[in-house]
Every structure is written in structure tokens, then in C-alpha cells.
Design an enzyme around this catalytic site. Structure first.
Site, PDB file in Angstrom:
ATOM      1  N   TYR A 122     -12.700  -4.069  11.884  1.00 24.05           N
ATOM      2  CA  TYR A 122     -11.455  -3.517  11.916  1.00 24.05           C
ATOM      3  C   TYR A 122     -10.659  -3.694  13.328  1.00 24.05           C
ATOM      4  CZ  TYR A 122      -8.152   0.313  11.054  1.00 24.05           C
ATOM      5  OH  TYR A 122      -7.038   1.284  10.854  1.00 24.05           O
TER       6      TYR A 122
ATOM      7  N   GLY B 163       0.812  -1.212  -0.038  1.00 29.17           N
ATOM      8  CA  GLY B 163       0.124   0.191   0.006  1.00 29.17           C
ATOM      9  C   GLY B 163       0.947   1.113   0.110  1.00 29.17           C
TER      10      GLY B 163
HETATM   11  N1  LIG Z   1      -5.162   6.985   8.806  1.00 28.49           N
HETATM   12  C1  LIG Z   1      -5.577   6.617   9.974  1.00 28.49           C
HETATM   13  O1  LIG Z   1      -5.777   7.664  10.919  1.00 28.49           O
HETATM   14  C2  LIG Z   1      -5.146   5.260  10.563  1.00 28.49           C
HETATM   15  C3  LIG Z   1      -5.257   5.039  12.109  1.00 28.49           C
HETATM   16  C4  LIG Z   1      -4.648   3.850  12.477  1.00 28.49           C
HETATM   17  C5  LIG Z   1      -4.130   2.958  11.478  1.00 28.49           C
HETATM   18  N2  LIG Z   1      -4.046   3.120  10.234  1.00 28.49           N
HETATM   19  C6  LIG Z   1      -3.557   2.212   9.264  1.00 28.49           C
HETATM   20  O2  LIG Z   1      -2.634   2.664   8.274  1.00 28.49           O
HETATM   21  C7  LIG Z   1      -2.442   1.734   7.237  1.00 28.49           C
HETATM   22  C8  LIG Z   1      -2.439   2.684   6.103  1.00 28.49           C
HETATM   23  O3  LIG Z   1      -3.762   3.294   5.967  1.00 28.49           O
HETATM   24  P1  LIG Z   1      -3.960   4.888   5.572  1.00 28.49           P
HETATM   25  O4  LIG Z   1      -4.753   5.494   6.421  1.00 28.49           O
HETATM   26  O5  LIG Z   1      -2.577   5.467   4.753  1.00 28.49           O
HETATM   27  O6  LIG Z   1      -5.150   4.798   4.399  1.00 28.49           O
HETATM   28  P2  LIG Z   1      -5.046   4.677   2.551  1.00 28.49           P
HETATM   29  O7  LIG Z   1      -4.539   6.127   2.109  1.00 28.49           O
HETATM   30  O8  LIG Z   1      -6.446   4.445   2.238  1.00 28.49           O
HETATM   31  O9  LIG Z   1      -3.884   3.771   2.276  1.00 28.49           O
HETATM   32  C9  LIG Z   1      -4.130   2.308   2.266  1.00 28.49           C
HETATM   33  C10 LIG Z   1      -3.444   1.654   1.227  1.00 28.49           C
HETATM   34  O10 LIG Z   1      -3.529   0.054   1.315  1.00 28.49           O
HETATM   35  C11 LIG Z   1      -3.739  -0.173  -0.281  1.00 28.49           C
HETATM   36  N3  LIG Z   1      -4.892  -1.283  -0.111  1.00 28.49           N
HETATM   37  C12 LIG Z   1      -6.293  -1.225  -0.044  1.00 28.49           C
HETATM   38  N4  LIG Z   1      -6.780  -2.390  -0.417  1.00 28.49           N
HETATM   39  C13 LIG Z   1      -5.659  -3.019  -0.920  1.00 28.49           C
HETATM   40  C14 LIG Z   1      -5.673  -4.374  -1.392  1.00 28.49           C
HETATM   41  N5  LIG Z   1      -6.638  -4.976  -1.548  1.00 28.49           N
HETATM   42  N6  LIG Z   1      -4.563  -4.751  -2.213  1.00 28.49           N
HETATM   43  C15 LIG Z   1      -3.390  -4.203  -1.774  1.00 28.49           C
HETATM   44  N7  LIG Z   1      -3.340  -2.825  -1.494  1.00 28.49           N
HETATM   45  C16 LIG Z   1      -4.592  -2.638  -0.782  1.00 28.49           C
HETATM   46  C17 LIG Z   1      -4.471   1.398  -0.818  1.00 28.49           C
HETATM   47  O11 LIG Z   1      -4.436   1.130  -1.979  1.00 28.49           O
HETATM   48  P3  LIG Z   1      -5.608   1.781  -2.869  1.00 28.49           P
HETATM   49  O12 LIG Z   1      -4.849   3.478  -2.960  1.00 28.49           O
HETATM   50  O13 LIG Z   1      -5.400   1.498  -4.214  1.00 28.49           O
HETATM   51  O14 LIG Z   1      -6.839   1.816  -2.141  1.00 28.49           O
HETATM   52  C18 LIG Z   1      -3.506   2.179  -0.106  1.00 28.49           C
HETATM   53  O15 LIG Z   1      -2.377   2.200  -0.895  1.00 28.49           O
HETATM   54  C19 LIG Z   1      -3.710   0.758   7.275  1.00 28.49           C
HETATM   55  O16 LIG Z   1      -3.113  -0.449   7.757  1.00 28.49           O
HETATM   56  C20 LIG Z   1      -4.752   1.651   8.528  1.00 28.49           C
HETATM   57  O17 LIG Z   1      -5.665   0.571   8.955  1.00 28.49           O
HETATM   58  C21 LIG Z   1      -4.573   4.291   9.643  1.00 28.49           C
END
Ligand SMILES: NC(=O)c1ccc[n+]([C@@H]2O[C@H](COP(=O)([O-])OP(=O)(O)OC[C@H]3O[C@@H](n4cnc5c(N)ncnc54)[C@H](OP(=O)(O)O)[C@@H]3O)[C@@H](O)[C@H]2O)c1
Length: 298
Positions: free
Chosen positions: A178, A23
Site C-alpha cells: 500500500y 470509486g
Molecule cells: N480512509 C482513510 O483513512 C484513507 C487514508 C489515506 C488514503 N485513503 C485513500 O482514499 C481513497 C478512498 O478510500 P476510502 O477510504 O474512501 O475507502 P472505501 O470506502 O473502501 O472506498 C474506496 C472506493 O474505491 C472503489 N474500488 C475499490 N476497488 C475497486 C476496483 N477494483 N475498481 C473500481 N473501484 C474500486 C470502492 O468500490 P466498492 O465500494 O465497490 O468497494 C470504493 O468506491 C483510497 O485511494 C484510499 O487509499 C484513505
């Protein structure tokens, strides 16, 4: 050259290190990729969409002057996870850091072709499978690191082994699923750390903070509230700090089996530290992914 003369080249701790980020095209993963690339790392980005992956690679190139290898795979599907791991192993000769960052929250119930609810499939089972498939490479490249992006959402969650594949167990708007997926990821991280003692491979997990990324756009009924709340959230760059720290800092060389927030160790939930649950989860995960870890003789 005198002592006071500037060094022509100060090698970064990441120079020549191969870092695989899942990701890596968006949000926290992309911000971590940019940062690690500027530190000299050789990146491999696993993304599910070729176009988004290419766009991230161009951004990285203009920011750091360095390229990145791309692997396109949908991590919701176990055969894709296996193909991605084989592709990596056939093209790379080492793996210094595996940053398991890809994740999402699904608000409606659907099963993957492996018969697993999507949040649990993406945020936990695919991480279990992918990491295990790459473990020999990490061991060969030791000292090496596994960094799992978990979440503060795991506090309060409990696993239910009767429906570990998430069947009929989404919980409120998907948040229940989640939370359980991140608890499972914590248990996996700590069990891995135990199994990897003495191998030179470390395994840690982290909460990135509340970060303004695309993840909030698929929060279903909560999306408007989440989007409003996102005004007060961290930027992706700030949110990537703990991932980058665990991937690169000499301060955490050899540190393993810990949960971090704001680049500092923090106590995760008591459920995350339950060794019996972790062992049981490992066994179930082997069954559900078909990956059987080699047994060490007693
Ligand atoms: N944002 C927050 O506040 C927060 C808080 C706690 C934990 N997290 C964790 O941080 C991590 C990154 O999330 P983010 O906040 O940066 O969100 P994000 O911008 O939606 O990034 C998620 C990444 O995962 C990829 N992804 C989703 N589904 C996938 C699949 N089926 N196969 C391969 N790649 C996939 C997405 O690709 P696409 O761009 O194609 O969708 C994107 O590159 C996650 O594990 C999330 O649970 C985030």
C-alpha cells in the site's frame, strides 16, 4: 434591482463542470461526489458494482437534485480501465476534473490478469493508465485538474524496480505494498505536473486524513485494531474536504505538482520528489500498461 437586493443566482465555480470520480460510490469518493454535486458539477462516477453505483446516484439526486452518469468497471483489470476510458470519451464532451480516488489495500498476495500484485495494480498502474487515456480530453477542457488521492502511508516507502509489479513484495500485512503504491502515485503526480507545464492542466495529490470508511474493513489481521481506531477518525465528509478543495477551489487554480493535507500544501517524502525515480517509473509504467505517451520533440 438595488445594490442591497439579494442575487437571484450566484453561479458556483463548479456549475457546468464535468467531474469524473473513480470509486465515487463509497467513503471519501462518495462524500466528495455529494459535495461537488451540490456545487453544481456534472458528475460521472466510475464504480465497480452497478448496484452500489445506482444507490450512490440516488443519494446524490436526493441531496443535490442533480443526476450523475455511471460507468461500471473493475479498475484492477487494465482492459476494463481502457473500456471505461473509451466509454467516458464516447459519451462526454469535456473533462474538467479527474478525481482518482478508487483505492484499496489487499492483505493477501494475488496477481491480476495483467500479472501485477493487486494493491499496486489498483492504486497505481490503473491510475497511470486511466489518467493518460483521458489526458487529451483534460487538455481540450483546460483549465482542468487532476486530483490523486494518495496517503500519508507513502512516508518511509521506497520503490524496488526489480519487483515493481509487486511480485513477492506484499510487506507487512499488505501495508508495504500500500505504501509503495501511494509513493508511486506521488511520483506519477509530480512527473505529470512537469509534463503538463503550460497545458493548463494541473496535477496534485493529497492525504485525506484518517477517515472512517470501508477501507479499514479489509485490513486483514489489523481489521479489529483499525475498526477500534476508526472511532477516532474523520467522517467521510471531513475526509473529502481536501479532495473537494483541490477539485473546485479558485485558490488552487494553476497550482500544480503539490502534495496537500488539510487543504494545505505539505512536503511529501524526499523519495516522492526524486525526478530520476519518477522518470524511470514512467518508463516502466508505459511498458506495463502498454500506454506510450506521445514523445515531444527535443
Ligand atoms: N480512509 C482513510 O483513512 C484513507 C487514508 C489515506 C488514503 N485513503 C485513500 O482514499 C481513497 C478512498 O478510500 P476510502 O477510504 O474512501 O475507502 P472505501 O470506502 O473502501 O472506498 C474506496 C472506493 O474505491 C472503489 N474500488 C475499490 N476497488 C475497486 C476496483 N477494483 N475498481 C473500481 N473501484 C474500486 C470502492 O468500490 P466498492 O465500494 O465497490 O468497494 C470504493 O468506491 C483510497 O485511494 C484510499 O487509499 C484513505
Amino acid at each position: 434591482m438595488t445594490d442591497s437586493a439579494p442575487h437571484s443566482h450566484m453561479p458556483s465555480p463548479m456549475e457546468g463542470k464535468v467531474v469524473l470520480i473513480t470509486g465515487g460510490n463509497s467513503g471519501i469518493g462518495k462524500a466528495a461526489a455529494l459535495s461537488l454535486s451540490r456545487m453544481g458539477a456534472d458528475l460521472v462516477l466510475l464504480c465497480r458494482n452497478r448496484e452500489k453505483a445506482e444507490a450512490a446516484r440516488s443519494e446524490i439526486r436526493s441531496s443535490s437534485g442533480r443526476g450523475a452518469e455511471l460507468i461500471v468497471a473493475d479498475m484492477l483489470i487494465q482492459r476494463e480501465v481502457r473500456r471505461a476510458a473509451s466509454e467516458f470519451l464516447s459519451t462526454s464532451s469535456r473533462l474538467d476534473v479527474l478525481l482518482n480516488n478508487a483505492g484499496s489495500d489487499f492483505t493477501s498476495y494475488e496477481e491480476t490478469e495483467d500479472g501485477i500484485e493487486r494493491t499496486m495494480a489498483l492504486n497505481y498502474f490503473s491510475q497511470f493508465l486511466f489518467t493518460n487515456l483521458l489526458l487529451d480530453e483534460l487538455k481540450k477542457s483546460a483549465p482542468s485538474r487532476i486530483v490523486n488521492v494518495s496517503s500519508v502511508a507513502h512516508y518511509g516507502a521506497k520503490l524496488d524496480f526489480a519487483s515493481i509489479n509487486g511480485k513477492g513484495r506484499m510487506g507487512t500485512g499488505g501495508l508495504g505494498a500500500y505504501a509503495r503504491s501511494k509513493l508511486a502515485l506521488n511520483l506519477f503526480t509530480f512527473e505529470l505536473a512537469r509534463r503538463l507545464q503550460g497545458s493548463g492542466v494541473t496535477a496534485n495529490c493529497l492525504h485525506p486524513g484518517g477517515v472512517r470508511t470501508n477501507i479499514w474493513s479489509h485490513a486483514g489481521a489489523f481489521a479489529p485494531i483499525a475498526m477500534l481506531g476508526s472511532l477516532f477518525m474523520l467522517s467521510p465528509e471531513a475526509g473529502a474536504k481536501t479532495s473537494v478543495y483541490l477539485a473546485s477551489s479558485p485558490e488552487v487554480e494553476g497550482v500544480t505538482g503539490m502534495y496537500f493535507e488539510k487543504c494545505k500544501p505539505k512536503e511529501p517524502s524526499a523519495e516522492s520528489r526524486d525526478g530520476a525515480e519518477a522518470a524511470k517509473l514512467w518508463e516502466v509504467s508505459e511498458r506495463m500498461t502498454g500506454f506510450i505517451a506521445p514523445r515531444t520533440p527535443p
